[in-house]
Design a protein around this motif. Structure first.
Motif, PDB file in Angstrom:
ATOM      1  N   TYR A  56       0.845  -1.193   0.000  1.00 26.49           N
ATOM      2  CA  TYR A  56       0.000   0.000   0.000  1.00 26.49           C
ATOM      3  C   TYR A  56       0.881   1.243   0.000  1.00 26.49           C
ATOM      4  O   TYR A  56       1.882   1.292   0.714  1.00 26.49           O
ATOM      5  CB  TYR A  56      -0.927   0.011   1.219  1.00 26.49           C
ATOM      6  CG  TYR A  56      -1.860  -1.173   1.269  1.00 26.49           C
ATOM      7  CD1 TYR A  56      -3.043  -1.188   0.528  1.00 26.49           C
ATOM      8  CD2 TYR A  56      -1.550  -2.288   2.037  1.00 26.49           C
ATOM      9  CE1 TYR A  56      -3.901  -2.281   0.568  1.00 26.49           C
ATOM     10  CE2 TYR A  56      -2.398  -3.387   2.084  1.00 26.49           C
ATOM     11  CZ  TYR A  56      -3.570  -3.375   1.339  1.00 26.49           C
ATOM     12  OH  TYR A  56      -4.413  -4.465   1.373  1.00 26.49           O
ATOM     13  N   ALA A  95      -5.019   5.106   0.897  1.00 26.52           N
ATOM     14  CA  ALA A  95      -4.144   4.067   0.372  1.00 26.52           C
ATOM     15  C   ALA A  95      -4.278   3.932  -1.143  1.00 26.52           C
ATOM     16  O   ALA A  95      -5.376   3.964  -1.697  1.00 26.52           O
ATOM     17  CB  ALA A  95      -4.444   2.733   1.037  1.00 26.52           C
ATOM     18  N   PRO A  97      -3.181   1.170  -4.091  1.00 29.00           N
ATOM     19  CA  PRO A  97      -2.623  -0.181  -4.251  1.00 29.00           C
ATOM     20  C   PRO A  97      -1.254  -0.121  -4.914  1.00 29.00           C
ATOM     21  O   PRO A  97      -1.073   0.531  -5.952  1.00 29.00           O
ATOM     22  CB  PRO A  97      -3.645  -0.888  -5.144  1.00 29.00           C
ATOM     23  CG  PRO A  97      -4.920  -0.111  -4.959  1.00 29.00           C
ATOM     24  CD  PRO A  97      -4.497   1.308  -4.747  1.00 29.00           C
ATOM     25  N   LYS A 123      -2.837  -2.129   5.595  1.00 28.95           N
ATOM     26  CA  LYS A 123      -2.906  -0.684   5.466  1.00 28.95           C
ATOM     27  C   LYS A 123      -2.467  -0.031   6.776  1.00 28.95           C
ATOM     28  O   LYS A 123      -2.669  -0.580   7.858  1.00 28.95           O
ATOM     29  CB  LYS A 123      -4.335  -0.238   5.132  1.00 28.95           C
ATOM     30  CG  LYS A 123      -4.804  -0.644   3.743  1.00 28.95           C
ATOM     31  CD  LYS A 123      -6.199  -0.097   3.462  1.00 28.95           C
ATOM     32  CE  LYS A 123      -6.634  -0.461   2.055  1.00 28.95           C
ATOM     33  NZ  LYS A 123      -7.980   0.098   1.732  1.00 28.95           N
TER      34      LYS A 123
END
Length: 401
Positions: A56, A95, A97, A123
């Motif tokens: 993340y 966040a 990816p 996360k």
């Protein structure tokens, strides 16, 4: 140039606040502005960690055009943090990816001053107070991010270009390198460890007597997560408060009968200050013999944090002298050389009483550069790259070996 950000965050422990928009940019102030610097530039994140967990990414900081705090999404669009609370309230999920192992992801960096965080497997937890964003503070055993493997890079992108670094000022953890591509196509990078440098660092720290092994944090299952900085080691009791006393006392004794000469600006060799200890205080005079600033004898916290009794305001006298002293204490060069700062790293960390955390990090970086304490940029020993008109930036997640 990023040192003031880190020192402010370490001292405050709360948010990417005004420190991000103030003196952080001072080093770039004299650089001619490049109208060609676009509103955003690409940051290519490559995952060479060989780890299977989801990564993340977070891009958090201050929008330089407005001074607002917030985060940027993958496209570089800025989002302001909502108002926080007391007790702190959950921050919006910022966040992005990240890339799978062996893959790359490109996001956009806006004209921003802040941090790019990355975490493995989970996360990160961010919360908001009435004063702004609460940063992870893993020196606190109750911090919700305590058992997450994560790290961050710091950067500023403005009309004078990009500064981006790797940092170990707060902790040594998941390894990474940063870099950029210049307008002419050349690339520069820093922050990469030597082969085996990650495990080698932790093994070396375990073998260092005096409490240094206590800086290492692990998960309940024994997985190594990070080593705290010596400053946090003092705050958590991992290191004894007296860890630097012997060296500090010897420095104070030496300069009660001799003079310490500080030439803080490499481009101003005639600007010198002269330090002598009298009545337990080190007084600095200028070329005219006028006392310009004075320092009480520091303790280990002042040395490792470059704060408190070694406070370094953003002025042209005390701050430059203080950062030189701070570097000399951390590198243990003040006894061996009465003319500071030292130009060569060959003389650093030779005393038995020194910042062994910084010593072991520098010994394991491929180019010898690191930000292992707040003023590690004295003499240009920091892991920082800059360009006035970069094409793109790079963040490479490296193996934990």
């Amino acid at each position: 140039m990023l040192r003031t950000l880190r020192r402010s965050l370490t001292a405050v422990g709360l948010s990417l606040a005004t420190a991000l928009t103030g003196s952080l940019l001072a080093a770039g102030a004299g650089t001619p502005a490049h109208a060609a610097v676009p509103a955003t530039i690409p940051l290519k994140i490559t995952n060479n960690s060989a780890r299977g967990e989801q990564v993340y990414i977070y891009n958090l900081g201050t929008e330089l055009s407005t001074g607002r705090q917030g985060w940027a999404d993958a496209n570089g669009t800025f989002h302001t943090w909502p108002a926080g609370g007391n007790p702190p309230t959950p921050a919006p999920d910022a966040a992005i990816p990240g890339p799978a192992a062996g893959q790359s992801t490109t996001i956009r960096l806006p004209k921003f001053s802040g941090r790019v965080y990355f975490s493995y497997g989970q996360k990160l937890v961010f919360k908001l107070t009435t004063g702004g964003l609460v940063q992870p503070a893993v020196q606190n055993p109750a911090d919700p991010n305590r058992n997450i493997l994560f790290n961050w890079s710091e950067y500023t992108l403005n009309d004078s270009g990009l500064w981006i670094n790797s940092t170990q000022v707060d902790m040594f953890s998941a390894p990474y390198a940063v870099g950029l591509q210049r307008a002419n196509g050349d690339t520069v990078s820093t922050g990469r460890l030597k082969p085996g440098g990650y495990n080698g660092f932790f093994n070396a720290l375990r073998g260092q007597p005096g409490g240094w092994a206590n800086l290492i944090q692990t998960r309940p299952d024994g997985t190594v997560l990070r080593a705290l900085s010596p400053l946090y080691g003092l705050e958590t009791g991992a290191l004894p408060a007296s860890v630097m006393d012997d060296y500090i006392n010897r420095v104070w004794q030496k300069y009660s009968t001799s003079t310490l000469t500080v030439t803080p600006f490499a481009d101003q060799p005639d600007t010198k200050y002269y330090g002598r200890v009298s009545g337990g205080v080190m007084n600095f005079t200028n070329n005219a013999g006028t006392t310009v600033t004075s320092f009480q004898k520091p303790d280990a916290s002042s040395v490792f944090g470059c704060h408190r009794k070694l406070d370094a305001p953003n002025d042209q006298v005390r701050g430059p002298i203080s950062r030189t002293l701070c570097a000399g204490f951390n590198r243990s060069t003040l006894l061996a050389n009465p003319h500071q700062p030292d130009s060569s790293a060959d003389a650093f960390y030779k005393d038995n009483v020194t910042n062994h955390y910084a010593r072991k990090i520098h010994a394991r970086t491929a180019d010898g550069k690191a930000y292992a304490f707040a003023f590690d940029d004295v003499g240009h020993h920091e892991s920082l790259v800059h360009d006035g008109n970069p094409r793109q930036a790079y963040l490479t997640l490296d193996p934990l070996n």
